[in-house]
Design a protein around this motif. Sequence first.
Motif, mmCIF file in Angstrom:
data_model
loop_
_atom_site.group_PDB
_atom_site.id
_atom_site.type_symbol
_atom_site.label_atom_id
_atom_site.label_comp_id
_atom_site.label_asym_id
_atom_site.label_seq_id
_atom_site.Cartn_x
_atom_site.Cartn_y
_atom_site.Cartn_z
ATOM 1 N N TYR A 1 0.826 -1.222 0.000
ATOM 2 C CA TYR A 1 0.000 0.000 0.000
ATOM 3 C C TYR A 1 0.856 1.266 0.000
ATOM 4 N N LYS A 2 2.178 1.077 0.116
ATOM 5 C CA LYS A 2 3.029 2.272 0.271
ATOM 6 C C LYS A 2 3.254 2.981 -1.065
ATOM 7 N N LYS A 3 3.783 4.189 -0.977
ATOM 8 C CA LYS A 3 4.032 5.020 -2.150
ATOM 9 C C LYS A 3 4.679 4.190 -3.259
ATOM 10 N N PRO A 4 4.254 4.234 -4.479
ATOM 11 C CA PRO A 4 3.256 5.167 -5.049
ATOM 12 C C PRO A 4 1.858 4.547 -5.147
ATOM 13 N N ARG A 5 1.540 3.527 -4.337
ATOM 14 C CA ARG A 5 0.276 2.785 -4.527
ATOM 15 C C ARG A 5 -0.768 3.112 -3.474
ATOM 16 N N THR B 1 -4.310 3.080 -4.811
ATOM 17 C CA THR B 1 -4.765 1.724 -5.157
ATOM 18 C C THR B 1 -5.324 1.076 -3.889
ATOM 19 N N TRP B 2 -4.632 1.285 -2.762
ATOM 20 C CA TRP B 2 -5.097 0.748 -1.468
ATOM 21 C C TRP B 2 -6.428 1.391 -1.071
ATOM 22 N N VAL B 3 -6.508 2.728 -1.198
ATOM 23 C CA VAL B 3 -7.732 3.441 -0.792
ATOM 24 C C VAL B 3 -8.927 2.936 -1.609
ATOM 25 N N ILE C 1 -12.349 1.024 -0.308
ATOM 26 C CA ILE C 1 -13.708 1.417 -0.741
ATOM 27 C C ILE C 1 -14.426 0.192 -1.320
ATOM 28 N N LEU C 2 -13.698 -0.626 -2.082
ATOM 29 C CA LEU C 2 -14.296 -1.849 -2.646
ATOM 30 C C LEU C 2 -14.730 -2.800 -1.519
ATOM 31 N N PHE C 3 -13.928 -2.884 -0.482
ATOM 32 C CA PHE C 3 -14.253 -3.731 0.674
ATOM 33 C C PHE C 3 -15.563 -3.241 1.331
ATOM 34 N N LEU D 1 -6.911 5.513 5.909
ATOM 35 C CA LEU D 1 -5.820 6.476 6.080
ATOM 36 C C LEU D 1 -4.457 5.820 6.231
ATOM 37 N N TRP D 2 -4.440 4.494 6.364
ATOM 38 C CA TRP D 2 -3.197 3.813 6.752
ATOM 39 C C TRP D 2 -1.987 4.143 5.875
#
Lengths: 146, 391
Positions: free
Chosen positions: B117-121, B124-126, B130-132, B319-320
């Motif tokens: 989930y870390k930069k630059p993704r 993608t995580w957020v 939202i999908l979850f 926000l993680w």
Amino acid sequence: MSGQMNKPPTRRSFLDLILAVGSLLTTAAVSIPGLMYLWPAAKGGGPAKVEVEGADQMTPGQGKTIQVGSQAVVVVRHRSGFKAYSAVCTHLGCLVTWDSPTKSFLCPCHAAVFDENGKVVSGPPPAPLPEFVVKEIGDKVFVSAA
Amino acid sequence: MMGLVNTVKQFFDDRYDTKLAGELISKQAFKRLPPHTGWLHVLGSLSLLLFISQTITGIMLLIYYRPTPEAAHKSIQYITAEVQFGWLYRQIHAWGASMMIFAVILHMIRTFFMGAYKKPRELTWVTGVILFILTITFGFTGYLLPWNQIAFWATTVGTESASKVPVIGDWLQYFLRGGDAVTGETLSRFFVVHVILLPWALTGVIAVHLFLMRLSNLATLERVGEEAPLKPEHGIPFFPVHVAKEGVVVMMMLAVLVTLSVVSPWEIGEPANALQTPPHIKPEWYFLPSYQLLKYFEGPYGALMGIIGCSVPFVLLLLWPFLDRGKERHPRKRPIAVGLGLFGLLGAMFLGYLGHISETEQTFFGQRYHITLKGWPVPLDDTADAEPPAH
């Protein structure tokens, strides 16, 4: 900066303003009726005053669940007369039942217990059960919202 | 046959820049994935395939389903008992819902612990979170549609929880229910959200999620900003290697879905009765942690505190990537993030288990216990039930 602010509007900036305001008005004109459409239309539910069917056959200590308007209500016959409380648990909306042996209202969802006056004895509900108005006319019993 | 293919090809070649389109497609199809890409990386595809399965079975069910309080339960009975293979599609849809949520959770766990989930993704995580949330909402809205007792009262409790939200709670509950109580209006609303709004919302967010994923490619375990450019000869081709893995997973998924449908079918249950709450109703497994957590908050602000308690994990998840800005991705080099993740995961599983066994009798190490509403074990005296000794 101040020079820019004092600049007289050009025909282009005026048209831009008209376009921006027009877009906002169009968005509002489309979305406000849409939102109002989605808001539930008020419905009366059932009648606000209900006769308790078979009240004369209830023995002291016995309870019965009926519907008054859109709300479930528990009517209990005591030796002193009839009393009625909302059957909707004030915790999360499950329906309480009258337990004759313990003279209490029990919620099946989170084990809340209310006494015979609707007050919380144990469990998570934040408030007592609201009381309904009971009127006995002859051998008929009517329940309505307070 | 070839003549027909050539004619069709010529038709498109004469009208469109098919060479450019072909290059775009092959670039995506043969794109190289990092060398560590393995079976754990098919969980996202599995979630997507389950969504496709849900869409297809959902459309099949819609042909016979009637979204009214009078007809909903009967139509489910009709689908199950009368329509040819109706029972199978209903079961696959019901089990598929649970499996989809399970697959999304596993996919998130993999992404979290691998630091993907870390930069630059971050976005993608957020979009994944939202999908979850959308997937869970799918579960909640679909649960009411059979209009049985459990569905009716689970929805009553769920929408009642909404009323505890500060300031707008009562309006929110009224809006969700379409009135004061759960009625046919609620069924209509949930139906529309379940079969129209959510599928399109999910499709849109999936498109953004996949686009972002393809844009940044899969994450490696290297430090943020120090990812070495992927050499083509070291990468794994998306097609055919990774796609083959996904094919295997699809077949396994179908096998599991059909097996569960046959071995452990979902009950239709009793029709909804607005004047009787059944005893000990419990939500689906994915709501059990929240269900159990809500029990520990009592008093005038108990429900509000419970709602805040249940919302915090979702806000933290969203926000993680912006809170954890460390450069390490390898789980062994991220003790705090991994520790917090494990704590959250095990905590949710423990709460869920307590919710599952609460208000039941269980045996631990030969001793029988009554598990209270809050999950405390109370030893039971078995001698009361035992046979009297023979004289």
